[in-house]
Enzyme design. Structure first.
Site, mmCIF file in Angstrom:
data_model
loop_
_atom_site.group_PDB
_atom_site.id
_atom_site.type_symbol
_atom_site.label_atom_id
_atom_site.label_comp_id
_atom_site.label_asym_id
_atom_site.label_seq_id
_atom_site.Cartn_x
_atom_site.Cartn_y
_atom_site.Cartn_z
ATOM 1 N N HIS A 271 13.545 38.821 30.771
ATOM 2 C CA HIS A 271 13.378 39.236 32.161
ATOM 3 C C HIS A 271 12.853 38.062 32.986
ATOM 4 C CE1 HIS A 271 8.893 40.784 31.741
ATOM 5 N NE2 HIS A 271 9.038 39.549 31.347
ATOM 6 N N CYS B 39 6.204 33.526 34.932
ATOM 7 C CA CYS B 39 7.180 34.616 34.853
ATOM 8 C C CYS B 39 8.288 34.455 35.887
ATOM 9 C CB CYS B 39 6.496 35.967 35.043
ATOM 10 S SG CYS B 39 5.242 36.287 33.800
ATOM 11 N N HIS C 37 12.557 34.652 30.548
ATOM 12 C CA HIS C 37 11.862 34.523 29.264
ATOM 13 C C HIS C 37 11.912 35.908 28.631
ATOM 14 C CE1 HIS C 37 8.836 36.162 31.961
ATOM 15 N NE2 HIS C 37 8.257 36.671 30.910
ATOM 16 N N HIS D 74 10.535 39.023 25.530
ATOM 17 C CA HIS D 74 9.454 39.635 24.753
ATOM 18 C C HIS D 74 10.044 40.488 23.636
ATOM 19 C CE1 HIS D 74 6.330 38.555 27.670
ATOM 20 N NE2 HIS D 74 7.147 38.951 28.630
ATOM 21 N N ASP E 223 18.156 46.592 24.404
ATOM 22 C CA ASP E 223 17.933 45.652 23.313
ATOM 23 C C ASP E 223 18.859 44.447 23.429
ATOM 24 O OD1 ASP E 223 16.741 44.710 20.947
ATOM 25 O OD2 ASP E 223 18.403 45.498 19.757
ATOM 26 N N HIS E 224 18.254 43.258 23.386
ATOM 27 C CA HIS E 224 19.001 41.997 23.533
ATOM 28 C C HIS E 224 19.755 41.922 24.845
ATOM 29 C CE1 HIS E 224 17.677 41.560 19.447
ATOM 30 N NE2 HIS E 224 18.053 40.287 19.477
ATOM 31 N N GLU F 250 4.424 45.173 26.068
ATOM 32 C CA GLU F 250 5.180 43.932 26.304
ATOM 33 C C GLU F 250 4.686 42.855 25.332
ATOM 34 O OE1 GLU F 250 5.993 42.691 30.521
ATOM 35 O OE2 GLU F 250 4.806 40.955 29.894
#
Lengths: 150, 141
Positions: B14, B33, B39, B41, B79-80, B124
Site C-alpha cells: 500500500h 508511507c 511498501h 506488510h 492477498d498479494h 498491520e
C-alpha cells in the site's frame, strides 16, 4: 457496497503496542515485614526485580478522511514516549515514579497510572490500556465506565 | 454467549497519499508511507463471531464456512495485491490499518448471519492494529 441502514459502519479503534523495561518491588508500608513477604513472596525482595513490559493502548475517534487515521501515529508515539516510555523505561518504578511512592507498583496500579496519563492525549479517545508484565500475565483497565472490560 | 475467532494472514502493499495535498504535505504527514513505489506488510486478520453453541452440533458456526467466506471475500481480494490500486472498496481512501479493517468489516458483515460478527481485528504489524465492532459497541478484551 453494503446498505447503510442494514449494515451501519463499524465502531473502529486504533491499537498500538509499546515496550519498556523497568524494575519494581512489591512492598506495602501498611503491612508488617512478615506480611509483605507472605503476600508478595519473591516480589518483596528488597533489591527489586524487573520486567520487560508491553503496553497495549486502544483509541477511538472519527477516521479523518484526509489521512485515513483515527490518530496520527507520529503524534501518538511522541505523546506515549513523553508521558510513559521516557519516565518509566529503565527506571525503578517505586523510586523514580512519584505515583508509586504512594501506591504499590503492581501491574494493576501501573495499568491505571498509564491510563490516567494517556487519557490526556488530545486528538482521540483512550478506550483501554492493557499491560503485559510477562507473556503470561496481563492486566487491562478501561476507566470505570459501564460496559468496559473489568 | 461464546466467541469464536478465526485467524488468517495475507500480504499486501500500500501507499499513503492524498492527491488533494501537495507533495510536501504528503511527505510531512505520511513520512516513509508516502514512498511512491509503495511498501508492504504481512497482515494478520482475526475475525470473531459471537453466538450460542447449537445444541445439536455444539458449534456457534461452521468454521469451514467461515474459512470459505474469508478465502473468497478477503484472501482473493487482498492477498498479494496493491491495496490502493487493486481493491475497489479502498479506491479513493488512504489504506491505513483503520480503513482496511473497516472495509473488511463491511465486506464480512453481510455474509455472516445478522448480529454474529462481533469483532474484526487487523494487525498491520505486531505493534499496530485496528479493531472494528458493531456500531455503538465497546470492546471486550
Amino acid at each position: 457496497m453494503t446498505d447503510e441502514t442494514l449494515y451501519p459502519e463499524p465502531f473502529v479503534q486504533l491499537g498500538r503496542r509499546y515496550h519498556f523495561a523497568a524494575s519494581h518491588r512489591l512492598h506495602s508500608p501498611q503491612l508488617s515485614a512478615a506480611d509483605n513477604f507472605r503476600i508478595y513472596g519473591k516480589c518483596n525482595n528488597p533489591y527489586g526485580h524487573g520486567h520487560n513490559y508491553t503496553v497495549e493502548v486502544r483509541f477511538s475517534g472519527a477516521i479523518d478522511p484526509a489521512t485515513g487515521m483515527i490518530a496520527n501515529l507520529a503524534d501518538l508515539d511522541a505523546f506515549v514516549d513523553e508521558h510513559v516510555l521516557s519516565p518509566f523505561d529503565h527506571r525503578s518504578l517505586q523510586e523514580e515514579v512519584p505515583a508509586f511512592q504512594e501506591a504499590v507498583p503492581t501491574t494493576e496500579n501501573l495499568c491505571v497510572e498509564i491510563f490516567k496519563r494517556l487519557r490526556l492525549f488530545p486528538t482521540a479517545k483512550l478506550e483501554a490500556v492493557r499491560v503485559e508484565e510477562t507473556s503470561n500475565n496481563s492486566f487491562e483497565y478501561a476507566g470505570n465506565e459501564q460496559g468496559m472490560t473489568p | 454467549m461464546v466467541y469464536v475467532t478465526r485467524k488468517i494472514e495475507f500480504s499486501a502493499s500500500h501507499r499513503y497519499h492524498n492527491p488533494a495535498l501537495s507533495p510536501e504535505d504528503n511527505r510531512r504527514l505520511f513520512g516513509k508511507c508516502n514512498n511512491p513505489h509503495g511498501h508492504g506488510h504481512n497482515y494478520t486478520l482475526e475475525v470473531t463471531i459471537a453466538g450460542e453453541p447449537d445444541p445439536v452440533t455444539g458449534m456457534v458456526l461452521d468454521l469451514k464456512e467461515l474459512k470459505q467466506i474469508l478465502e473468497r471475500e478477503i484472501m482473493e481480494r487482498m492477498d498479494h495485491r496493491f491495496l490502493n490500486y487493486e481493491v475497489a472498496e479502498l479506491a479513493g481512501q488512504i489504506p491505513t490499518c483503520e480503513n482496511v479493517a473497516r472495509v473488511i468489516w463491511n465486506l464480512l458483515q453481510p455474509k455472516i448471519p445478522q448480529g454474529g460478527l462481533y469483532r474484526v481485528r487487523l494487525y498491520e504489524s505486531a505493534d499496530l492494529f485496528a479493531d472494528c465492532y458493531g456500531n455503538g459497541a465497546r470492546g471486550r478484551a
